[in-house]
Design an enzyme around this catalytic site. Structure first.
Site, PDB file in Angstrom:
ATOM      1  N   GLU A 226      36.484 -85.620 -13.187  1.00  6.99           N
ATOM      2  CA  GLU A 226      35.032 -85.777 -13.024  1.00  6.99           C
ATOM      3  C   GLU A 226      34.538 -86.595 -14.210  1.00  6.99           C
ATOM      4  OE1 GLU A 226      34.066 -82.450 -10.028  1.00  6.99           O
ATOM      5  OE2 GLU A 226      33.042 -82.159 -11.918  1.00  6.99           O
ATOM      6  N   CYS A 261      25.952 -86.473 -16.764  1.00  9.77           N
ATOM      7  CA  CYS A 261      26.791 -87.421 -16.014  1.00  9.77           C
ATOM      8  C   CYS A 261      25.968 -88.078 -14.915  1.00  9.77           C
ATOM      9  CB  CYS A 261      28.009 -86.722 -15.437  1.00  9.77           C
ATOM     10  SG  CYS A 261      27.609 -85.254 -14.513  1.00  9.77           S
TER      11      CYS A 261
HETATM   12  P1  NAD Z   1      35.578 -87.340 -23.658  1.00 14.83           P
HETATM   13  O1  NAD Z   1      36.423 -88.066 -22.664  1.00 14.83           O
HETATM   14  O2  NAD Z   1      35.363 -87.945 -24.976  1.00 14.83           O
HETATM   15  O3  NAD Z   1      36.180 -85.882 -23.929  1.00 14.83           O
HETATM   16  C1  NAD Z   1      36.358 -84.938 -22.887  1.00 14.83           C
HETATM   17  C2  NAD Z   1      37.447 -83.972 -23.277  1.00 14.83           C
HETATM   18  O4  NAD Z   1      38.682 -84.663 -23.347  1.00 14.83           O
HETATM   19  C3  NAD Z   1      37.231 -83.302 -24.639  1.00 14.83           C
HETATM   20  O5  NAD Z   1      37.600 -81.959 -24.550  1.00 14.83           O
HETATM   21  C4  NAD Z   1      38.195 -84.092 -25.527  1.00 14.83           C
HETATM   22  O6  NAD Z   1      38.634 -83.377 -26.645  1.00 14.83           O
HETATM   23  C5  NAD Z   1      39.333 -84.371 -24.564  1.00 14.83           C
HETATM   24  N1  NAD Z   1      40.187 -85.492 -24.922  1.00 14.83           N
HETATM   25  C6  NAD Z   1      39.857 -86.600 -25.641  1.00 14.83           C
HETATM   26  N2  NAD Z   1      40.931 -87.413 -25.751  1.00 14.83           N
HETATM   27  C7  NAD Z   1      41.940 -86.821 -25.076  1.00 14.83           C
HETATM   28  C8  NAD Z   1      43.293 -87.185 -24.815  1.00 14.83           C
HETATM   29  N3  NAD Z   1      43.829 -88.320 -25.286  1.00 14.83           N
HETATM   30  N4  NAD Z   1      44.045 -86.355 -24.080  1.00 14.83           N
HETATM   31  C9  NAD Z   1      43.531 -85.197 -23.587  1.00 14.83           C
HETATM   32  N5  NAD Z   1      42.269 -84.802 -23.813  1.00 14.83           N
HETATM   33  C10 NAD Z   1      41.474 -85.603 -24.547  1.00 14.83           C
HETATM   34  O7  NAD Z   1      34.194 -87.068 -22.916  1.00 14.83           O
HETATM   35  P2  NAD Z   1      32.907 -86.304 -23.489  1.00 14.83           P
HETATM   36  O8  NAD Z   1      32.234 -87.159 -24.484  1.00 14.83           O
HETATM   37  O9  NAD Z   1      33.264 -84.925 -23.858  1.00 14.83           O
HETATM   38  O10 NAD Z   1      32.000 -86.192 -22.201  1.00 14.83           O
HETATM   39  C11 NAD Z   1      31.055 -87.150 -21.835  1.00 14.83           C
HETATM   40  C12 NAD Z   1      31.530 -87.866 -20.588  1.00 14.83           C
HETATM   41  O11 NAD Z   1      31.780 -86.905 -19.565  1.00 14.83           O
HETATM   42  C13 NAD Z   1      30.487 -88.796 -20.024  1.00 14.83           C
HETATM   43  O12 NAD Z   1      31.111 -89.970 -19.612  1.00 14.83           O
HETATM   44  C14 NAD Z   1      29.946 -88.017 -18.823  1.00 14.83           C
HETATM   45  O13 NAD Z   1      29.393 -88.822 -17.835  1.00 14.83           O
HETATM   46  C15 NAD Z   1      31.170 -87.305 -18.356  1.00 14.83           C
HETATM   47  N6  NAD Z   1      30.833 -86.119 -17.569  1.00 14.83           N
HETATM   48  C16 NAD Z   1      31.088 -86.149 -16.229  1.00 14.83           C
HETATM   49  C17 NAD Z   1      30.746 -85.062 -15.441  1.00 14.83           C
HETATM   50  C18 NAD Z   1      30.983 -85.049 -13.970  1.00 14.83           C
HETATM   51  O14 NAD Z   1      30.872 -83.991 -13.376  1.00 14.83           O
HETATM   52  N7  NAD Z   1      31.293 -86.163 -13.335  1.00 14.83           N
HETATM   53  C19 NAD Z   1      30.134 -83.950 -16.031  1.00 14.83           C
HETATM   54  C20 NAD Z   1      29.894 -83.958 -17.409  1.00 14.83           C
HETATM   55  C21 NAD Z   1      30.259 -85.054 -18.168  1.00 14.83           C
END
Ligand code: NAD
Length: 456
Positions: A226, A261
């Site tokens: 997501e 999001c």
């Molecule tokens: P992010 O991708 O920076 O981090 C998300 C998670 O992934 C965190 O727990 C982080 O520690 C982990 N992570 C980071 N690098 C990783 C790796 N190499 N391997 C495994 N895990 C890793 O995203 P964010 O800043 O936490 O969230 C914001 C984003 O999420 C925005 O783009 C938003 O639109 C999206 N979002 C989407 C939805 C949806 O339902 N579609 C809902 C909420 C947020």
């Protein structure tokens, strides 16, 4: 790992991150615990999840104080989030039985055919910070309900909330080894990707999602993503109550400081209304109350992540260089904390970063269009596909436009909305698979087809 308050830039506390050794220990406990959790009846599992819901309700003020301290979400918006999560758990648990019990498709004398929804096993849920309760609940509640054990990795920006979630799940009756939390940054997430989970459920950015998808591909296990969006909204020429349209669309763009999001990220307005819409929109946004998120009545607080300030600076600079007009805001606030002024840009084009890349902040671009056809082609001109919204008088006109857009959700006279009975999903760069609805309950299972010859 330092936990920072984004409103004050102070360190709230310091917490040790998980290591490969602690993660492997947790994984092996989850492996032992899963069959025992699965042995409980569906009703027992549902009862425990309902206890969790009650605990959220009883502790709402302290949970919101923690959430606001680490993500900077205004207190009332934290309450809205936890209340929303409570309502989602209610829907999910009320519908668990309906969608998880065996489904008989054929019951004849000599042939029975049924679908059995079997748990995946041990699942990994890597989560985001912007709605840690809502996006967490979307995954770990149906996963546990279906009899999976869960490794839940909250975002590093919502770690204290993740710890509260774990504490309350355990108090509700989730056995120790059915749920564990992985604490840390992306490095800890990376370690999880190397472990033999039976499914990976991710909420976060497109870049991390793509990395996860390609890294775990050789495992051949379920993967659901997501991701972000660049959600467009079109105001047609026949809207009836422009004042309420402006209030609704401004809220869709600025609620949670634009860090949703499904925030409205691009606005297209019919040329007949454009000038009036822009003037009134700026007035509406100018009225938003800014300040410390702990103060009652505040609508805009700090961004959660310091780095995002730079993204917004760049989007404004790029738009200005390409001819956009900054009608409001446009820069960081001169105060402590990660504050950015609520920003409205007019006369933007789809060539500008502000109309192409996810902003995830209190900033919006507004563009004039001459008719529905131009609106459709501009709205469709994106790599993302989470939501799209149309404001107009008739459902027929809205449906004609929305049916041509490749998005998971489509809104008529509303925006920035998620509903538990409906699937939450993205297309293109916005994700793969669905949470919520019957699809999101069954996402944490394998359907097994039974072909039964003999007396049933
Ligand atoms: P992010 O991708 O920076 O981090 C998300 C998670 O992934 C965190 O727990 C982080 O520690 C982990 N992570 C980071 N690098 C990783 C790796 N190499 N391997 C495994 N895990 C890793 O995203 P964010 O800043 O936490 O969230 C914001 C984003 O999420 C925005 O783009 C938003 O639109 C999206 N979002 C989407 C939805 C949806 O339902 N579609 C809902 C909420 C947020």
């Amino acid at each position: 790992m330092n936990i920072i308050n984004p409103a004050t830039e102070e360190v709230i506390t310091t917490i040790p991150e998980d290591t490969l050794t602690t993660l492997e220990k947790k994984f092996s406990l989850l492996k032992q615990g899963q069959p025992l959790w699965h042995q409980k009846s569906l009703q027992e599992r549902i009862t425990i999840l309902r206890n969790f819901k009650e605990l959220l309700s009883e502790n709402i003020e302290s949970l919101c104080a923690i959430l606001t301290s680490e993500v900077g979400k205004p207190l009332q918006q934290s309450r809205n989030e936890v209340n929303g999560a409570i309502a989602r758990i209610e829907w999910l648990t009320n519908n668990g039985e309906k969608y998880l019990v065996d489904e008989w498709m054929t019951q004849e004398d000599s042939l029975g055919e049924k679908i059995s929804y079997e748990s995946l096993g041990i699942v990994c849920n890597i989560s985001a910070w912007n709605y840690p309760y809502l996006v967490g609940v979307n995954a770990f509640v149906p996963a546990l309900m279906a009899g999976n054990s869960v490794m839940y990795k909250p975002s590093e920006y919502a770690t204290l909330t993740g710890l509260e979630i774990e504490r309350l799940l355990k108090r509700a009756g989730i056995p120790d080894n059915a749920f564990h939390i992985a604490i840390g940054t992306g490095n800890v997430g990376e370690l999880l990707l190397a472990m033999p989970f039976n499914g990976f459920f991710f909420t976060g950015s497109n870049a991390t999602g793509k990395h996860i998808y390609s890294t775990i591909a050789p495992k051949m296990v379920t993967c659901q993503l997501e991701l972000g969006g660049k959600d467009p909204l079109y105001v047609a020429d026949d809207v009836e109550d422009l004042k309420s349209v402006i209030a609704g669309t401004a809220d869709g763009a600025f609620y949670n400081n634009g860090q949703s999001c499904c925030s409205v990220e691009r606005i297209y307005v019919h040329e007949k209304l454009y000038d009036l819409y822009v003037v009134e929109f700026v007035k509406e946004v100018s009225g938003f109350k800014l300040g410390l998120p702990t103060e009652e009545g505040i609508y805009i607080g700090p961004l959660t992540r310091k780095n995002q300030l730079q993204v917004l600076d760049e989007q404004v600079a790029d738009a200005k260089a390409k001819g956009a007009k900054v009608l409001l805001g446009g820069k960081r606030m001169n105060r402590k904390g990660y504050y950015f002024e609520p920003t409205v840009l007019a006369d933007v084009t789809n060539e500008m970063k502000i109309m192409r890349d996810e902003s995830f902040g209190p900033i919006i671009g507004i563009m004039k269009v001459k008719d529905d056809q131009e609106a459709i082609s501009l709205m469709a001109d994106t790599d993302f596909g989470l939501t799209a919204s149309v404001y107009c008088k008739s459902l027929e006109r809205a449906q004609k436009i929305l049916s041509q857009l490749e998005t998971g959700s489509a809104y008529w006279n509303c925006c920035d909305r998620v509903s538990a009975p409906l699937p939450w999903s993205g297309r293109k760069n916005s994700g793969i698979g669905s949470t919520l609805s019957h699809a999101g309950i069954r996402a944490f299972t394998h359907p097994k087809a039974y072909h039964l010859r003999g007396k049933i």
